[in-house]
Structure formats: C-alpha cells, structure tokens
Design an enzyme around this catalytic site. Structure first.
Site, short mmCIF file in Angstrom:
data_model
loop_
_atom_site.label_atom_id
_atom_site.label_comp_id
_atom_site.label_asym_id
_atom_site.label_seq_id
_atom_site.Cartn_x
_atom_site.Cartn_y
_atom_site.Cartn_z
CD GLU A 113 6.50 -74.19 -10.74
OE1 GLU A 113 5.80 -74.30 -9.69
OE2 GLU A 113 6.37 -74.46 -11.80
CB CYS A 126 8.73 -71.58 -19.74
SG CYS A 126 7.23 -70.98 -19.24
CB CYS A 133 -1.64 -66.37 -11.17
SG CYS A 133 -2.53 -65.71 -12.55
CB CYS A 137 -7.11 -69.95 -15.52
SG CYS A 137 -7.04 -68.52 -16.41
CB CYS A 140 -4.30 -72.63 -14.13
SG CYS A 140 -2.55 -71.78 -14.07
N GLY A 180 2.03 -66.58 -13.11
CA GLY A 180 1.52 -65.45 -13.32
C GLY A 180 1.10 -64.71 -14.41
CD GLU A 181 -2.06 -62.12 -17.81
OE1 GLU A 181 -2.47 -63.23 -18.12
OE2 GLU A 181 -1.69 -61.38 -18.65
CB SER A 212 1.67 -66.22 -22.61
OG SER A 212 0.44 -67.00 -22.70
CB SER A 235 -4.54 -68.17 -22.31
OG SER A 235 -3.01 -68.14 -22.24
CG LEU A 236 -9.62 -68.20 -27.83
CD1 LEU A 236 -10.24 -66.90 -27.51
CD2 LEU A 236 -9.52 -68.31 -29.40
CG HIS A 237 -7.35 -71.64 -22.87
ND1 HIS A 237 -6.46 -72.19 -23.92
CD2 HIS A 237 -6.62 -71.20 -21.75
CE1 HIS A 237 -5.20 -71.93 -23.04
NE2 HIS A 237 -5.47 -71.21 -22.17
CG ASN A 311 0.49 -80.29 -18.24
OD1 ASN A 311 0.77 -81.66 -18.70
ND2 ASN A 311 0.70 -79.17 -18.78
CB CYS A 354 2.91 -72.36 -15.12
SG CYS A 354 1.21 -72.43 -15.29
#
Ligand code: SAH
Length: 364
Positions: A113, A126, A133, A137, A140, A180-181, A212, A235-237, A311, A354
């Site tokens: 996507e 994006c 991935c 996470c 996600c 993906g990473e 990212s 991406s700390l979170h 999301n 994503c």
C-alpha cells in the site's frame, strides 16, 4: 546428460532443462552505472543518460519504444535487461479528507500500500518498503499479515512514479512509513534513496524524505555512514523498557537507552534533527506521568515529537487514547518546550493506517 540404465530413459540434468533468465532489472541501475555500462560496450556515455531518462522520467519501459537509441542498442537491451513494473490494483478516496490510498500489485501477485495525503504545501506520499513486516509490533496491522519479502529498488520507485502519473502531480514529501521496516531492507532502501535526487529521474531532494524505524540500532549506525540528508524518525511509543517490551518485541534486542544513544549519534554525525513518533494507546502509555517521563528522557535534545492517536485494529485489544488524554499529554510536552505535533487522522474511512488494506485484500 545422465542415462538411467535401468529403464533406458534419458534423464536430463535439471540445470540443462531450466531456462534461467540472466537478464538484469535495468531500473535498479543508477545513472552512473548505466553510463559506465554503455561505455564498456562501446557507446558514448550520454546514451546511458538517454536510457535513464526513458526509464525514470518518461516512464517508458519497452526498449523498442526508446526511439532515440540505435536499433543495435535497443536489441542489446532486449537481450540483456528487463524493466518490470508494478500496477495499481485498487484506489480508495476518503470521503472525509483528501487522502487517497493505493493498493499496488507486484509482479509475483504480492500487494503493498501507499497513501497520499494533501497538505497546505502539497502532496506527501507514504510508501511501503516490504511486503509484510517481521517486527511484530503489537498494535500494528502490518504485523497481522506475515512478512513475505523485501521490496526491490524499482518497486519502491514505482510507488512514487505511479502515484505522480496517476494524480498528474509532483510528490513534494516522501515518508517511508507504509508497510515494512525500512532498515530491515537497508541495502535496497539506501540505493533507492540515492536515486531520488537525480534530475533525470524523480528529482526529489533527500531533505524532503523521512525514514521511519522501530529501532534497529545497528542499522541506524549503518544508515548514518551514508550521510544521506534524510530525516530519521524513531518509533519510540513508550518511556520505559517495561512498557516498550510489551508492545514492541524489537525492544528486547535494542532497549530505549541504546535507541536514544543511536538517535543522538545520528544527529551529531549528520546534523539532521531526529523525530520521535509516539503512538498514544489508552491507559498504556498516555498518562501525565508518562508525558513527564518522556520530557525527562528527551531532555534538551534538538528533536520533534509526533503524537499519533492509535488507529484501532480489530485483531488487537489496544484502544486509542481519548482526546482529553491526548490533549493533556501534549500540553505537558509543550510546557517543557518540546516541539510537538499531534498527527491529524487522515483517511480514517479508507483504512489509511499502514497494512490495513493489504490485510483486507489477503483475507479476501
Ligand atoms: N517499521 C517502521 C515504519 C512503518 S510503521 C516503524 O516502525 O517506524 C509507521 C508508523 O506507524 C510507526 O511509527 C508505527 O509504530 C505506526 N503505527 C503502526 N501501527 C499503528 C496504528 N495502529 N496506529 C497508529 N500508528 C501506527
């Protein structure tokens, strides 16, 4: 050839029967590589520039149609190269804002996507860097569908070229925040990034690109060495390893301390401001105390914090923070003069987060 004496059948070695396509994907060569290649086979270097221009600016992938090349050269390209392209499988328009989501089909049937968002200053795209991935996470959608493979350089270029062509517009900003990473596909991503500024191609300056990562510390150091002027977004979170361990398996390998140290080293080495993403998950990482912890963690670093209300994903139990908690969190960061934005929710009705569309497609 092997002769099977028992039944007198003639068995041909497997290697002899399989037709290997030795042809190279020409779209993965940068302009210098193409110029050097044509020079090596006896053509002037500018022919390499012409070929690059056909492929990357004119979007012509059929060698026969490259009309300013000699017939010999076109024949040579047909014999030695391929120029695969991906295609738009679906396109969804948001009813609530100007967001458009694309589902692309790759040559092996895989789907990825990309999302286009319209801001005051122009279009931001994006893109995905992998089909699926591996990072796992917990909040996600990309990790709900398993990892299949890395995207190639030309597939990532195609995501931009197809959108620009489809919308008849120039993409001003690019973020590698789709499926993906990116740092798990570092070799392709770096080569892809290096091709973006070429004026015979997409002509997209790297200062307008954000990469990212969920925090592959060793790869951050590897990326740093290329000194590309991209923005690194982390991406700390979470503010403690205890919470981050729960939602991001990568933290067990590279903890918060090592990640922040890598961010500092990245900034010191490249002079590029690092940005931190912080997904706000209700009652998990969004309390006022955690906001203060984040202030302490970031100290007086030159950075930016992007707060993202989660999301919700139907397979996951996490819920997005309620607006009051988002507001309170942001207020604390601002009080301590941390540069902060709350990401506007874009394209909620078309599943713009994503991996959500790819997952739906695979379910079907
Ligand atoms: N793997 C990279 C890039 C892809 S994800 C990374 O982790 O940074 C892009 C961003 O979207 C990351 O910050 C990611 O944590 C965030 N994200 C993933 N799922 C989300 C969700 N359900 N809601 C909001 N943000 C999400």
């Amino acid at each position: 050839m092997n002769i099977d004496k028992k039944d007198n059948n003639i068995l041909i070695d497997k290697e002899e029967t399989q037709e290997f396509d030795h042809r190279i994907n020409i779209r993965e060569l940068n302009i210098r590589e193409l110029q050097d290649y044509v020079a090596e086979i006896g053509y002037p270097k500018y022919v390499g520039t012409q070929i690059f221009d056909w492929l990357h600016r004119k979007s012509v992938f059929n060698f026969e149609n490259m009309t300013n090349l000699s017939q010999d050269m076109r024949e040579h390209l047909i014999q030695n190269f391929v120029a695969p392209v991906i295609s738009i499988k679906r396109k969804l328009y948001s009813n609530v804002d100007d967001t458009i989501k694309y589902l692309f089909e790759l040559s092996d049937g895989e789907c990825v996507e990309a999302v286009v968002m319209k801001y005051k200053y122009g279009y931001t795209l994006c893109i995905s860097t992998q089909a699926g991935c591996k990072m796992g996470c917990k909040f996600c959608a990309s990790s709900v569908c398993k990892f299949t493979r890395n995207l190639s350089i030309s597939e990532m270029l195609d995501e931009i070229m197809l959108v620009e062509k489809d919308l008849n517009t120039k993409i001003l900003n690019l973020v590698l925040m789709g499926i993906g990473e990116p740092l798990d596909n570092l070799d392709n991503v770096v080569k892809f990034l290096k091709m973006l500024p070429c004026k015979y191609g997409l002509n997209l300056g790297l200062r307008r690109v954000t990469v990212s990562t969920c925090g592959l510390v060793d790869k951050i150091y590897e990326l740093m060495k290329y000194r590309l002027p991209v923005t690194l977004s982390i991406s700390l979170h979470a503010t403690t390893d205890e919470v981050r361990d729960k939602i991001m398996p990568v933290n067990k390998k590279w903890n918060i301390e090592s990640l922040i140290k890598a961010a500092d080293d990245y900034f010191n080495y490249t002079s590029r401001r690092v940005s931190f993403e912080y997904v706000l998950i209700n009652e998990l990482n969004d309390s006022p105390e955690q906001a203060l912890e984040l202030v302490r963690l970031l100290g007086d670093r030159v950075c930016h914090v992007n707060l993202i209300p989660l999301n919700d994903i139907k397979e996951r139990n996490f819920k997005r923070s309620i607006p009051e908690r988002v507001f309170a969190f942001q207020k604390i960061l601002r009080k301590y003069e941390i540069n902060t934005t709350v990401r506007r929710e874009l394209g909620a009705d078309i599943r713009a987060a994503c991996g959500q569309l790819r997952r739906k497609e695979r379910e079907n």
